[in-house]
Design an enzyme around this catalytic site. Structure first.
Site, short mmCIF file in Angstrom:
data_model
loop_
_atom_site.label_atom_id
_atom_site.label_comp_id
_atom_site.label_asym_id
_atom_site.label_seq_id
_atom_site.Cartn_x
_atom_site.Cartn_y
_atom_site.Cartn_z
N TYR A 124 64.38 2.31 -55.61
CA TYR A 124 63.32 1.87 -54.71
C TYR A 124 63.16 0.34 -54.73
CZ TYR A 124 61.64 6.72 -54.19
OH TYR A 124 61.53 8.06 -53.90
N LYS A 173 70.91 10.47 -65.44
CA LYS A 173 72.19 11.03 -64.99
C LYS A 173 73.29 10.13 -65.54
CE LYS A 173 74.45 14.08 -62.48
NZ LYS A 173 74.57 15.49 -62.88
N ASP A 206 69.78 17.24 -63.13
CA ASP A 206 70.03 18.54 -62.50
C ASP A 206 69.63 19.69 -63.42
OD1 ASP A 206 72.06 17.42 -64.00
OD2 ASP A 206 73.71 18.17 -62.77
N ASP A 230 59.89 10.36 -58.85
CA ASP A 230 59.19 10.70 -57.61
C ASP A 230 59.44 12.17 -57.28
OD1 ASP A 230 57.72 10.40 -55.34
OD2 ASP A 230 59.15 9.12 -54.27
#
Ligand code: NAD
Length: 369
Positions: A124, A173, A206, A230
């Site tokens: 962002y 990740k 995930d 988010d």
């Protein structure tokens, strides 16, 4: 002496739910002077900017704000006011408790966790562009810094310690994002051993999503980067009963802004239909933050009892849900009125209702009240 707090009504359902929160706070008797500062679509039309300097000045002066949601146009139009506010005021730790209330509206009545999201950088950061004139390709830069990662991870551990939580889970990740993901992971591994009393673990994003929808009760405090946080905080809001009941707060070193997880829900704007609880519980967090613990306890209990009774609740909680007991939906203002009516009447000598996290709810390591 009254305390001056910036009030940003926002767009869509914002004015309705912020009014509800103001009315419920008034019922506690805490003397707050609301300094109204408009931002969003309306101010864009009137003054050409969705975020006038006067809004930032008001928040900087008061150091505390209650905010309604603000619309961000998709794809084009002005940049997100929410992102701009966080970046300009250096509000870096977004804290979103997901607490199931009275078992209503949720399959997971044991859900009681907190998502801490880094709020100033990551995907962002606003560093993005089209690669060619034909718009066949685009790039967004994922900025992760040691400084921002460290302060939000430390924030999460301090929060866990203060609220007697036992575990912090870092979500990333790092297996695929071998620079940005790995940096966040590396900093987590450096910070975690300084908090020997709190368990530390890691999950890939995930896997985390799958784990959360199977056994949310196993998670306590989650810390992650901006976009992942988010998404995860909406997921956790869903686990705890939906966006209508999910409050939030966002902290910098000297400023805190309290706002629900949900957006401006334009399709319900002006219909007096939206659930006011998320905004009311954001105000409850605000009251804890300024040291008004009894008033905050009253609000929490009044919200809990209103939802548990299920007589005056908005459409999202009136559904048959998982209790198989549908009721006619009430309006936003009627539900707020019912909560406000209960605020002075609740019995605080009885043990607080189950979600103990609320009792631990003053979530600010930096500010004195
Ligand atoms: P949204 O949260 O506004 O609404 C999604 C759905 O959730 C709604 O259609 C409604 O079914 C439900 N919902 C949300 N709030 C509710 C409430 N109080 N009571 C009952 N049901 C509720 O998400 P969206 O539609 O993706 O976004 C709408 C706008 O809000 C967008 O412009 C977005 O950028 C903005 N937004 C702002 C913020 C913020 O200001 N912090 C946060 C998220 C989205």
């Amino acid at each position: 002496m009254s305390r001056c707090v910036t009030l940003i009504p926002g767009d869509g359902i914002g004015p309705e739910v912020t009014q509800a929160a103001v009315d419920v706070v008034a019922a506690t008797g805490v003397d707050i002077e609301w300094e109204v500062a408009e931002a969003g679509e309306k101010t864009l039309r009137v003054s050409g900017t969705p975020l006038p300097d006067s809004v930032l000045e008001s928040i900087r002066k008061n150091r505390i704000a209650l905010k309604g949601p603000i619309t961000t146009p998709i794809g084009s139009g002005f940049r997100s006011v929410n992102v701009a506010l966080r970046q300009q005021l250096d509000l870096y730790a977004s804290v979103r408790p997901a607490r199931a209330i009275a078992g209503e509206g949720t399959r997971f009545p044991e859900t009681d966790l907190i998502v801490v999201r880094e709020a100033t950088e990551g995907l962002y950061s606003g560093v993005e562009h089209w690669v060619d004139r034909e718009h066949t390709a685009a790039e967004t830069v994922n900025i992760i810094t040691r400084k921002a990662s460290e302060r939000v991870i430390r924030f999460a551990f301090e929060l866990a310690r203060r609220e007697h939580r036992h575990k912090v889970t870092a979500v990333h990740k790092a297996n695929i994002m071998k620079a940005t993901g790995a940096l966040f992971q590396e900093v987590f591994r450096e910070v975690a051993p300084r908090y020997a009393d709190i368990a530390a673990e890691e999950r890939l994003i995930d896997n985390m999503c799958m784990q959360l929808v199977k056994k949310p009760e196993e998670y306590d405090v989650i810390v992650t980067t901006n976009l992942m946080g988010d998404i995860l905080s909406d997921l956790c809001a869903g686990l705890a009963g939906g966006l209508g009941v999910a409050p939030g707060a966002i902290y910098g070193d000297r400023i805190a802004v309290f706002e629900p997880v949900h957006g401006s829900a334009p399709k319900y704007a002006g219909q007096d239909k939206a659930d006011p609880v998320a905004e009311i519980l954001s105000a409850e967090l605000l009251l804890r933050h300024i040291g008004e613990r009894e008033a905050a306890d009253r609000i929490w209990r009044a919200v809990w009892e209103t939802i548990a009774e299920k007589k005056v609740v908005t459409y999202d909680l009136a559904l048959p849900g998982y209790t198989a007991r549908p009721v006619p939906p009430s309006s936003c203002s009627a539900m707020a009125k019912e909560i406000a009516r209960k605020v002075p009447l609740v019995d605080l000598t009885k043990p607080m209702p189950r979600a103990a996290s609320v009792e631990k709810g003053a979530i600010d390591p930096h500010l004195e009240a």
